[in-house]
Design a protein around this motif. Sequence first.
Motif, PDB file in Angstrom:
ATOM      1  N   MET A   1       0.811  -1.191   0.000  1.00 41.27           N
ATOM      2  CA  MET A   1       0.000   0.000   0.000  1.00 41.27           C
ATOM      3  C   MET A   1       0.854   1.254   0.000  1.00 41.27           C
ATOM      4  O   MET A   1       0.475   2.249  -0.589  1.00 41.27           O
ATOM      5  N   GLU A   2       1.985   1.196   0.674  1.00 38.24           N
ATOM      6  CA  GLU A   2       2.836   2.380   0.744  1.00 38.24           C
ATOM      7  C   GLU A   2       3.297   2.818  -0.652  1.00 38.24           C
ATOM      8  O   GLU A   2       3.384   4.007  -0.925  1.00 38.24           O
ATOM      9  N   ASP A   3       3.598   1.857  -1.535  1.00 37.67           N
ATOM     10  CA  ASP A   3       4.003   2.203  -2.895  1.00 37.67           C
ATOM     11  C   ASP A   3       2.869   2.908  -3.635  1.00 37.67           C
ATOM     12  O   ASP A   3       3.086   3.882  -4.354  1.00 37.67           O
ATOM     13  N   TYR A   4       1.650   2.420  -3.460  1.00 29.93           N
ATOM     14  CA  TYR A   4       0.477   3.039  -4.073  1.00 29.93           C
ATOM     15  C   TYR A   4       0.303   4.456  -3.544  1.00 29.93           C
ATOM     16  O   TYR A   4       0.066   5.392  -4.308  1.00 29.93           O
ATOM     17  N   PHE A   5       0.443   4.611  -2.251  1.00 31.90           N
ATOM     18  CA  PHE A   5       0.284   5.932  -1.642  1.00 31.90           C
ATOM     19  C   PHE A   5       1.335   6.908  -2.165  1.00 31.90           C
ATOM     20  O   PHE A   5       1.040   8.067  -2.421  1.00 31.90           O
ATOM     21  N   ALA A   6       2.562   6.445  -2.293  1.00 38.18           N
ATOM     22  CA  ALA A   6       3.639   7.304  -2.785  1.00 38.18           C
ATOM     23  C   ALA A   6       3.383   7.712  -4.234  1.00 38.18           C
ATOM     24  O   ALA A   6       3.669   8.849  -4.618  1.00 38.18           O
ATOM     25  N   LEU A   7       2.853   6.797  -5.013  1.00 38.25           N
ATOM     26  CA  LEU A   7       2.572   7.076  -6.421  1.00 38.25           C
ATOM     27  C   LEU A   7       1.583   8.228  -6.566  1.00 38.25           C
ATOM     28  O   LEU A   7       1.740   9.091  -7.421  1.00 38.25           O
ATOM     29  N   TYR A   8       0.572   8.257  -5.707  1.00 36.56           N
ATOM     30  CA  TYR A   8      -0.475   9.273  -5.806  1.00 36.56           C
ATOM     31  C   TYR A   8      -0.315  10.415  -4.805  1.00 36.56           C
ATOM     32  O   TYR A   8      -1.153  11.304  -4.747  1.00 36.56           O
ATOM     33  N   ASP A   9       0.758  10.385  -4.008  1.00 35.08           N
ATOM     34  CA  ASP A   9       1.035  11.449  -3.040  1.00 35.08           C
ATOM     35  C   ASP A   9      -0.200  11.768  -2.186  1.00 35.08           C
ATOM     36  O   ASP A   9      -0.660  12.908  -2.138  1.00 35.08           O
ATOM     37  N   LEU A  10      -0.719  10.732  -1.522  1.00 36.05           N
ATOM     38  CA  LEU A  10      -1.944  10.872  -0.734  1.00 36.05           C
ATOM     39  C   LEU A  10      -1.658  11.452   0.644  1.00 36.05           C
ATOM     40  O   LEU A  10      -0.594  11.241   1.218  1.00 36.05           O
ATOM     41  N   THR A  11      -2.641  12.141   1.184  1.00 35.90           N
ATOM     42  CA  THR A  11      -2.543  12.664   2.544  1.00 35.90           C
ATOM     43  C   THR A  11      -2.735  11.518   3.534  1.00 35.90           C
ATOM     44  O   THR A  11      -3.239  10.450   3.184  1.00 35.90           O
ATOM     45  N   ASP A  12      -2.368  11.760   4.785  1.00 35.62           N
ATOM     46  CA  ASP A  12      -2.560  10.735   5.812  1.00 35.62           C
ATOM     47  C   ASP A  12      -4.036  10.387   5.974  1.00 35.62           C
ATOM     48  O   ASP A  12      -4.375   9.235   6.216  1.00 35.62           O
ATOM     49  N   ALA A  13      -4.900  11.376   5.849  1.00 36.48           N
ATOM     50  CA  ALA A  13      -6.342  11.122   5.979  1.00 36.48           C
ATOM     51  C   ALA A  13      -6.819  10.173   4.886  1.00 36.48           C
ATOM     52  O   ALA A  13      -7.606   9.250   5.149  1.00 36.48           O
ATOM     53  N   HIS A  14      -6.348  10.374   3.666  1.00 35.58           N
ATOM     54  CA  HIS A  14      -6.734   9.486   2.570  1.00 35.58           C
ATOM     55  C   HIS A  14      -6.146   8.086   2.766  1.00 35.58           C
ATOM     56  O   HIS A  14      -6.806   7.089   2.494  1.00 35.58           O
ATOM     57  N   LYS A  15      -4.914   8.021   3.237  1.00 29.67           N
ATOM     58  CA  LYS A  15      -4.291   6.730   3.496  1.00 29.67           C
ATOM     59  C   LYS A  15      -5.091   5.949   4.526  1.00 29.67           C
ATOM     60  O   LYS A  15      -5.332   4.747   4.369  1.00 29.67           O
TER      61      LYS A  15
END
Length: 52
Positions: free
Chosen positions: A1-15
């Motif tokens: 999931m961390e790779d996906y989050f980094a790809l889209y530069d998500l906020t902590d709330a979205h994560k």
Amino acid sequence: MEDYFALYDLTDAHKLRLGKMTLQGVARQYWNFVEEQLYQLGQPPVIWDEMK
């Protein structure tokens, strides 16, 4: 999931929301219990780093 989050530069709330959406069964029930307990005790909500 961390790779996906980094790809889209998500906020902590979205994560946190996406992480919660992946929970199933007992894990989802437990998480709902944790959130309810924190709310009732007036504690701040959990952040992504705590959830993972």
